[in-house]
Motif scaffolding. Structure first.
Motif, PDB file in Angstrom:
ATOM      1  N   LYS A 294       0.814  -1.228   0.000  1.00 16.29           N
ATOM      2  CA  LYS A 294       0.000   0.000   0.000  1.00 16.29           C
ATOM      3  C   LYS A 294       0.839   1.266   0.000  1.00 16.29           C
ATOM      4  N   ILE A 295       2.159   1.119   0.227  1.00 16.18           N
ATOM      5  CA  ILE A 295       2.987   2.324   0.294  1.00 16.18           C
ATOM      6  C   ILE A 295       3.705   2.470  -1.039  1.00 16.18           C
ATOM      7  N   ILE A 296       3.044   3.183  -1.926  1.00 10.39           N
ATOM      8  CA  ILE A 296       3.442   3.227  -3.326  1.00 10.39           C
ATOM      9  C   ILE A 296       3.083   4.618  -3.850  1.00 10.39           C
ATOM     10  N   TYR A 297       3.893   5.163  -4.768  1.00 10.69           N
ATOM     11  CA  TYR A 297       3.754   6.586  -5.131  1.00 10.69           C
ATOM     12  C   TYR A 297       3.434   6.792  -6.611  1.00 10.69           C
ATOM     13  N   GLY A 298       2.839   7.955  -6.885  1.00 10.18           N
ATOM     14  CA  GLY A 298       2.577   8.369  -8.266  1.00 10.18           C
ATOM     15  C   GLY A 298       1.689   7.367  -8.973  1.00 10.18           C
ATOM     16  N   ASP A 299       2.044   7.074 -10.232  1.00  7.97           N
ATOM     17  CA  ASP A 299       1.179   6.163 -10.988  1.00  7.97           C
ATOM     18  C   ASP A 299       1.680   4.717 -10.930  1.00  7.97           C
ATOM     19  N   GLN A 300       2.578   4.433  -9.986  1.00  8.86           N
ATOM     20  CA  GLN A 300       3.052   3.059  -9.821  1.00  8.86           C
ATOM     21  C   GLN A 300       1.894   2.158  -9.409  1.00  8.86           C
ATOM     22  N   GLU A 301       1.933   0.898  -9.876  1.00  2.00           N
ATOM     23  CA  GLU A 301       0.903  -0.044  -9.440  1.00  2.00           C
ATOM     24  C   GLU A 301       1.544  -1.276  -8.848  1.00  2.00           C
ATOM     25  N   HIS A 302       0.924  -1.764  -7.794  1.00  2.00           N
ATOM     26  CA  HIS A 302       1.431  -2.987  -7.176  1.00  2.00           C
ATOM     27  C   HIS A 302       0.924  -4.201  -7.948  1.00  2.00           C
ATOM     28  N   THR A 303       1.813  -5.164  -8.167  1.00  2.00           N
ATOM     29  CA  THR A 303       1.388  -6.411  -8.809  1.00  2.00           C
ATOM     30  C   THR A 303       1.427  -7.518  -7.770  1.00  2.00           C
ATOM     31  N   CYS A 304       0.291  -8.159  -7.579  1.00  2.00           N
ATOM     32  CA  CYS A 304       0.261  -9.331  -6.691  1.00  2.00           C
ATOM     33  C   CYS A 304       0.654 -10.536  -7.553  1.00  2.00           C
ATOM     34  N   VAL A 305       1.764 -11.161  -7.205  1.00  2.00           N
ATOM     35  CA  VAL A 305       2.311 -12.228  -8.061  1.00  2.00           C
ATOM     36  C   VAL A 305       1.297 -13.360  -8.243  1.00  2.00           C
ATOM     37  N   ALA A 306       0.621 -13.736  -7.150  1.00  2.00           N
ATOM     38  CA  ALA A 306      -0.331 -14.863  -7.229  1.00  2.00           C
ATOM     39  C   ALA A 306      -1.483 -14.566  -8.184  1.00  2.00           C
ATOM     40  N   GLY A 307      -1.731 -13.279  -8.449  1.00  2.00           N
ATOM     41  CA  GLY A 307      -2.822 -12.897  -9.334  1.00  2.00           C
ATOM     42  C   GLY A 307      -2.454 -12.983 -10.809  1.00  2.00           C
ATOM     43  N   LEU A 308      -1.213 -13.369 -11.136  1.00  2.00           N
ATOM     44  CA  LEU A 308      -0.775 -13.338 -12.533  1.00  2.00           C
ATOM     45  C   LEU A 308      -1.374 -14.480 -13.360  1.00  2.00           C
ATOM     46  N   SER A 309      -1.510 -15.662 -12.772  1.00  2.00           N
ATOM     47  CA  SER A 309      -2.200 -16.776 -13.462  1.00  2.00           C
ATOM     48  C   SER A 309      -2.477 -17.874 -12.440  1.00  2.00           C
ATOM     49  N   GLN A 310      -3.355 -18.786 -12.812  1.00  3.87           N
ATOM     50  CA  GLN A 310      -3.693 -19.884 -11.891  1.00  3.87           C
ATOM     51  C   GLN A 310      -2.465 -20.743 -11.603  1.00  3.87           C
ATOM     52  N   ASP A 311      -1.675 -20.988 -12.646  1.00  7.16           N
ATOM     53  CA  ASP A 311      -0.471 -21.802 -12.493  1.00  7.16           C
ATOM     54  C   ASP A 311       0.500 -21.156 -11.508  1.00  7.16           C
ATOM     55  N   ILE A 312       0.693 -19.840 -11.674  1.00  8.18           N
ATOM     56  CA  ILE A 312       1.605 -19.101 -10.794  1.00  8.18           C
ATOM     57  C   ILE A 312       1.050 -19.106  -9.366  1.00  8.18           C
ATOM     58  N   LYS A 313      -0.254 -18.896  -9.254  1.00 12.36           N
ATOM     59  CA  LYS A 313      -0.875 -18.910  -7.914  1.00 12.36           C
ATOM     60  C   LYS A 313      -0.587 -20.236  -7.198  1.00 12.36           C
ATOM     61  N   ASN A 314      -0.647 -21.344  -7.941  1.00 16.93           N
ATOM     62  CA  ASN A 314      -0.414 -22.663  -7.332  1.00 16.93           C
ATOM     63  C   ASN A 314       0.984 -22.801  -6.746  1.00 16.93           C
ATOM     64  N   HIS A 315       1.920 -21.970  -7.231  1.00 16.11           N
ATOM     65  CA  HIS A 315       3.307 -22.053  -6.752  1.00 16.11           C
ATOM     66  C   HIS A 315       3.667 -20.922  -5.782  1.00 16.11           C
ATOM     67  N   THR A 316       2.716 -20.025  -5.533  1.00 13.75           N
ATOM     68  CA  THR A 316       3.073 -18.805  -4.787  1.00 13.75           C
ATOM     69  C   THR A 316       2.515 -18.794  -3.370  1.00 13.75           C
ATOM     70  N   ILE A 317       3.361 -18.352  -2.454  1.00 17.84           N
ATOM     71  CA  ILE A 317       2.914 -18.105  -1.080  1.00 17.84           C
ATOM     72  C   ILE A 317       2.997 -16.589  -0.902  1.00 17.84           C
ATOM     73  N   THR A 318       1.841 -15.957  -0.798  1.00 21.84           N
ATOM     74  CA  THR A 318       1.807 -14.500  -0.633  1.00 21.84           C
ATOM     75  C   THR A 318       1.904 -14.173   0.848  1.00 21.84           C
ATOM     76  N   VAL A 319       2.846 -13.297   1.175  1.00 23.99           N
ATOM     77  CA  VAL A 319       3.014 -12.880   2.571  1.00 23.99           C
ATOM     78  C   VAL A 319       2.673 -11.396   2.655  1.00 23.99           C
ATOM     79  N   ASN A 320       1.872 -11.050   3.656  1.00 29.25           N
ATOM     80  CA  ASN A 320       1.495  -9.649   3.821  1.00 29.25           C
ATOM     81  C   ASN A 320       1.219  -9.422   5.306  1.00 29.25           C
ATOM     82  N   GLY A 321       0.803  -8.227   5.653  1.00 28.41           N
ATOM     83  CA  GLY A 321       0.538  -7.963   7.065  1.00 28.41           C
ATOM     84  C   GLY A 321       0.021  -6.561   7.272  1.00 28.41           C
ATOM     85  N   LEU A 322      -0.252  -6.257   8.522  1.00 29.26           N
ATOM     86  CA  LEU A 322      -0.878  -4.982   8.862  1.00 29.26           C
ATOM     87  C   LEU A 322       0.140  -3.922   9.280  1.00 29.26           C
TER      88      LEU A 322
END
Ligand code: PLP
Length: 373
Positions: A183-211
């Protein structure tokens, strides 16, 4: 030195210098009043996991059921559980340099072997996919990616992340995607969630995040992971026998943080952005120092290679560590030497620091650098 009353300016902060928003504190108070002080399910309350699943769907366009989510005591604990769950002794984990300093230690605690791969420091510390490919061996188990990045502030472009993730997927590796600065991102930059790139990639990805970072909740200790069911289940087993559930009140507060509308993040980012621009412009105006503009998080990596081997009061500045020590002794300014992140020739400054202290500290750094011979 601070305890002795000395006027030290600290650029080491790894946390927002903002208070946790009132609506979150209020939710914690209500939970206390209701007596919600008992054990919760080990992997977090169903309510919180539902809210996290809704957040992943809303913000990251990726669907997880609640048995694919675990809540832990901060993202660092989440990462600890990940490595304990997936690594066998001798398994290799690819870590990009410069790195957040806990990654290698977390891997080693699980008897894994960190393998370091350089990013492109001339191009904003971007990922070099071909360098990752070269580092893969039969022992490689995972690649850890952190975007927005600590310490560089780099936000990796979607296309680069896709190429990296496709490579990892093809080789059967896990991708551990640490998105704590999402969430800490500036200007027109966009965050890419890796697991959201494809179903295959999601199956291999462990997304870590927090508050911790987005909601100024570092002390509350809430982090989470979403990933393949078997990995999450093993993480739950480990957590069950080590810490049990994360703090119950912090979990109720986190439900409010993730589900209620608030302008806290945009206000914090507006303030951080002002400081970012001030810091980048000032650093680049100082002779022999330079930095590229960070796109996310709240750190600037300052290139000090041009002053290496110069002298301050007769003492040779031969490394980022000597620079940090001499600066502290001479001008009472703290910063983190690049060698802590595996990147000699650089130092990290945080701008999660009040503007007046940024101005004071940078002017002292300018004086210090001006005194070098
Ligand atoms: N990942 C990165 C890249 C961080 O910088 C940090 C904290 O500094 C963490 C994870 C850990 O966050 P938490 O406070 O939730 O444990």
């Amino acid at each position: 030195m601070k305890a002795e009353g000395l006027d030290v300016v600290g650029f080491g902060a790894g946390e927002p210098d903002f208070d946790t928003p009132c609506y979150i504190v209020k939710a914690a108070n209500e939970a206390l009043k209701k007596g919600l002080t008992k054990y919760t399910p080990v992997s977090g309350t169903i309510e919180l996991k539902n809210v996290i699943a809704a957040k992943l769907n809303r913000d990251n366009f990726v669907d997880y059921s609640i048995d694919e989510i675990i809540v832990s005591n901060g993202a660092k604990h989440t990462l600890h559980n990940v490595f304990q769950a997936i690594l066998n002794p001798g398994d290799e984990v690819i870590i990009l340099k410069p790195y957040w300093l806990s990654y290698p230690e977390l891997v080693k605690m699980a008897y894994g072997v960190p393998i370091f791969v350089d990013t492109d420091k001339e191009k904003g510390f971007n990922i070099v996919v071909s360098a990752i490919e070269k580092a893969i061996t039969p022992k490689t188990k995972a690649i850890i990616i952190n975007s927005p990045n600590n310490p560089t502030g780099a936000v990796y472009p979607e296309q680069t992340l896709r190429e990296m993730a496709e490579l990892a997927t093809e080789k059967g590796l896990y991708i551990i995607s640490d998105e704590i600065y999402e969430k800490i991102i500036y200007g027109d930059q966009e965050h890419t969630c890796v697991a959201g790139l494809s179903q295959d990639i999601k199956n291999h990805t462990i997304t870590v995040n927090g508050l911790s970072k987005a909601y100024a909740m570092t002390g509350w200790r809430i982090g989470y992971a979403a990933g393949p069911r078997d990995v999450i289940k093993t993480m739950c087993n480990i957590q069950s026998h080590s810490t049990s559930n994360p703090n119950s009140i912090a979990q109720y507060a986190s439900v409010a943080a993730l589900s209620m509308n608030s302008d806290f993040i945009s206000k914090m980012n507006t303030e951080l952005n002002k400081r970012r621009l001030y810091m980048v412009n000032t650093v680049n105006s100082i002779d022999n120092l330079s930095c590229s503009i960070p796109c996310g998080a709240f750190y600037v990596m300052v290139n000090i290679r041009d002053i290496i081997n110069k002298k301050h009061n007769g003492k040779i500045i031969d490394s980022s560590l000597t620079f940090a020590k001499e600066l502290l002794n001479a001008k009472m300014v703290t910063l983190v030497p690049g060698e802590a992140f595996g990147m000699e020739g650089f130092v990290r400054l945080s701008y999660a620091v009040a503007q007046e202290n940024i101005e004071k500290g940078l002017s002292r750094i300018e004086d210090f650098v001006g005194e070098l011979k």
